[in-house]
Scaffold this active site. Sequence first.
Site, PDB file in Angstrom:
ATOM      1  N   ASP A 197      16.849 -77.078 -94.241  1.00 14.34           N
ATOM      2  CA  ASP A 197      15.736 -76.331 -94.826  1.00 14.34           C
ATOM      3  C   ASP A 197      15.718 -76.456 -96.348  1.00 14.34           C
ATOM      4  O   ASP A 197      14.699 -76.181 -96.986  1.00 14.34           O
ATOM      5  CB  ASP A 197      15.854 -74.841 -94.482  1.00 14.34           C
ATOM      6  CG  ASP A 197      15.037 -74.432 -93.258  1.00 14.34           C
ATOM      7  OD1 ASP A 197      13.941 -74.984 -93.082  1.00 14.34           O
ATOM      8  OD2 ASP A 197      15.505 -73.555 -92.523  1.00 14.34           O
ATOM      9  N   GLN A 199      15.879 -69.915 -88.121  1.00 15.98           N
ATOM     10  CA  GLN A 199      14.489 -69.558 -88.376  1.00 15.98           C
ATOM     11  C   GLN A 199      14.377 -68.158 -88.975  1.00 15.98           C
ATOM     12  O   GLN A 199      15.020 -67.217 -88.502  1.00 15.98           O
ATOM     13  CB  GLN A 199      13.680 -69.642 -87.067  1.00 15.98           C
ATOM     14  CG  GLN A 199      12.191 -69.410 -87.241  1.00 15.98           C
ATOM     15  CD  GLN A 199      11.469 -70.534 -87.980  1.00 15.98           C
ATOM     16  OE1 GLN A 199      11.956 -71.669 -88.031  1.00 15.98           O
ATOM     17  NE2 GLN A 199      10.326 -70.228 -88.555  1.00 15.98           N
ATOM     18  N   LYS A 231       9.331 -77.492 -83.811  1.00 16.41           N
ATOM     19  CA  LYS A 231      10.415 -78.213 -84.484  1.00 16.41           C
ATOM     20  C   LYS A 231      11.317 -78.903 -83.470  1.00 16.41           C
ATOM     21  O   LYS A 231      11.689 -80.064 -83.634  1.00 16.41           O
ATOM     22  CB  LYS A 231      11.232 -77.239 -85.350  1.00 16.41           C
ATOM     23  CG  LYS A 231      10.477 -76.749 -86.577  1.00 16.41           C
ATOM     24  CD  LYS A 231      11.212 -75.620 -87.301  1.00 16.41           C
ATOM     25  CE  LYS A 231      10.349 -75.077 -88.446  1.00 16.41           C
ATOM     26  NZ  LYS A 231      10.998 -73.984 -89.189  1.00 16.41           N
TER      27      LYS A 231
HETATM   28  N1  GUN Z   1      10.094 -69.295 -91.623  1.00 18.72           N
HETATM   29  C1  GUN Z   1       8.912 -69.745 -92.080  1.00 18.72           C
HETATM   30  N2  GUN Z   1       9.011 -71.024 -92.478  1.00 18.72           N
HETATM   31  C2  GUN Z   1      10.294 -71.381 -92.284  1.00 18.72           C
HETATM   32  C3  GUN Z   1      11.006 -72.589 -92.500  1.00 18.72           C
HETATM   33  O1  GUN Z   1      10.488 -73.604 -92.980  1.00 18.72           O
HETATM   34  N3  GUN Z   1      12.316 -72.575 -92.132  1.00 18.72           N
HETATM   35  C4  GUN Z   1      12.919 -71.475 -91.618  1.00 18.72           C
HETATM   36  N4  GUN Z   1      14.205 -71.551 -91.328  1.00 18.72           N
HETATM   37  N5  GUN Z   1      12.288 -70.347 -91.419  1.00 18.72           N
HETATM   38  C5  GUN Z   1      10.978 -70.304 -91.745  1.00 18.72           C
END
Ligand code: GUN
Length: 327
Positions: A94, A71, A27
């Site tokens: 998100d 995350q 990311k």
């Molecule tokens: N954990 C697994 N997928 C995601 C996501 O798309 N965003 C976040 N913040 N955590 C995750």
Amino acid sequence: GRLGRPPGLAVVQVGEDAASSIYVRNKRKAAAEAGIASFAHDLPAATSGSDLLALVEQLNRDDRVDGILVQFPLPKGLDATHVMDAIDPSKDVDGFLAANTGLLAQKRQALRPCTPHGVIRLAAAYGIALRGLRATVVGASNIVGRPMALELLLAGATVTVCHTGTRDVQAEVARADLVVAAVGKPHFIPGDWIKPGAAVFDVGINRDAAGKMVGDVEYDRAAERAGWITPVPGGLGPMTIAMLLANAVQAADRLAVLAHGVAEGAVFEPAGEPLLAALQRGLEAEGGEGVADGGGRVAGGVAGDLAPDLAAAALDLVRPPKTRVAL
Ligand code: GUN
């Protein structure tokens, strides 16, 4: 851009969950490649809830930060719900917050959850008309299954959601024109459950017994039957990141509208290296070596036009569909 700064995205990781570390790195790298300022915050697993909330509050107030991503999963002892409730909804890239989920449920979508939105965008790009389709979502998590069902409903599909209480998952999958697998178990859905011609979107990222990365769907057999199927890796993974970056730019644009009173879409003007090309390189590098420095690039593009371009860029990276079968 007119603000004299690029959109800013803060990606927070607490602890060192191995899978999370890979996702977070991808990311941050994609953001930097796209000319989005990436603010990295890596906290030790022993971080207290109040310290994490203090960081979120600080990022809420930071004018350079348009998007905040914490995350998940968080280490044991930290409450994800508390953290989400602390994030400014206008910075919720998100789309996980109750406010944004609620808006989606009311057909007033704002910042949309990245993976479900990515499924919708892939379907559109492949000419899969969702209205009237029978769609089955396998998995009912807050971060994928539930918002996925809301997205499909918004798109006019007739939606079934399977969960641990579902009596006959096979029957629900077998009659679906479109299947979204979001279970998190390797090859949970046997290929021969898939209706011939169906569109299959596999959200799973799992390791099989041999350590190979596989989805929730038994790909090889499913691919013989499906009209469309997304691969793992390479399908919804890059698409999710593309949608995240689109959300970051959308959030930046909206916040700038609020702060400066300029017209929406007017803030981040085309400038410097095209965002699209940079994003494409960033996604191609996903899982690979070539780490880009984000080095002072200015974000290009106008938020209103950006998301389709991002989707198109991500699409090119998804293996082309097999034969297309009319549903
Ligand atoms: N954990 C697994 N997928 C995601 C996501 O798309 N965003 C976040 N913040 N955590 C995750």
